[in-house]
Design an enzyme around this catalytic site. Structure first.
Site: not given
Ligand code: DGL
Length: 270
Positions: A10, A151, A187
């Site tokens: 991720d 985050e 997230h």
């Molecule tokens: N977990 C990522 C998603 O599903 C986060 C994306 C990001 O870094 O903006 O899109």
């Protein structure tokens, strides 16, 4: 049987929500997790940049000798599925399993989708839903502030700032009368209590990390690619920024603290 680890990646911490589900579904499997914490967020970047990052991330996991790759990121899943499909090992992502779960859950045929700006602009989830049932009513909404809030651990249901942001993003979808909401970014399950209370109890939340993990688990089983259970399970974590920052918050996503070491790597030099 295949005793190699499963690779999961991720842009940051969000993919750990999928790892948590994988641990529940396949407790004997080893996992290599890569979180691109030095370059998060992906969701506000251009398609070209996300694809470049995604290719580097996948190449890193292939170099770790994984038996399958899971893009536990809605943004990568929505913009780089073709890169994943060309890998030498089976590739899984979040879009189709999540769309299937949402289509199965809805009773009134009205489904909301929330995700990063890149995910929503890609139209990936909407297309996947309409391919299942063309008569579904689909309401997408980008929520770019959710990833930085998560985050930075603004995740408690008592966190007023997160609730205000959620109210602002979700009110238009709620007003459409959706009964199902896709959490299209990995997230978002971390703030599902806030999202759920803004949407109301009657709305079913679909967790994309969970659905992808379950799809991967059943595919590995069907293809005879599970481990034989005789090798001790190992979990390795790699990040591109301060490992301490990652390990201090990771437990909230995984439901337990990180075992072993988290290593910092330079993804651009892989
Ligand atoms: N977990 C990522 C998603 O599903 C986060 C994306 C990001 O870094 O903006 O899109």
């Amino acid at each position: 049987m295949d005793n190699r680890p499963i690779g999961v990646f991720d842009s940051g911490l969000g993919g750990l929500t999928a790892v948590k589900e994988l641990e529940l579904a396949l407790p004997k499997e080893s996992i290599v997790y890569f979180g691109d914490t030095g370059r998060v967020p992906y969701g506000t970047r251009s398609r070209e940049t996300v694809r470049t990052y995604a290719k580097q991330d996948m190449d890193f996991l292939i170099g770790q000798n994984v038996k399958a790759v899971l893009a536990a990121c809605g943004t990568v899943s929505s913009t780089a599925a073709d890169i994943g499909a060309s890998l030498p090992v089976p590739y899984f992502d979040v879009v189709v399993p999540t769309a299937k779960a949402a289509a199965a859950a809805t009773k009134n045929g009205k489904i909301g989708i929330i995700g990063t700006s890149a995910t929503i602009h890609s139209d990936s989830y909407r297309q996947a839903l309409l391919a299942i049932h063309s008569e579904l009513e689909v309401y997408p909404q980008a929520c770019p502030l959710f990833v930085p809030l998560v985050e930075n651990a603004f995740i408690s249901p008592q966190e007023e700032i997160t609730r205000l942001v959620a109210e602002r993003y979700l009110a238009p979808i709620r007003e459409k009368g959706v009964d199902t909401l896709i959490l299209g970014c990995t997230h978002y399950p971390i703030i599902s209590a806030t999202i759920g209370s803004v949407m109301g109890k009657s709305v079913t939340l679909i967790d994309s990390g969970r659905e992808a993990a379950l799809a991967l688990a059943s595919a590995l089983q069907e293809q005879g690619l599970l481990c034989d259970g005789n090798v001790p399970r190992k979990a390795s974590y790699f990040v591109t920024d301060d490992p301490e920052g990652f390990t201090s918050v990771a437990g909230l996503f995984l439901g337990h603290s990180i075992e072993g070491r988290t290593e910092r790597i330079n993804i651009e030099k892989i």
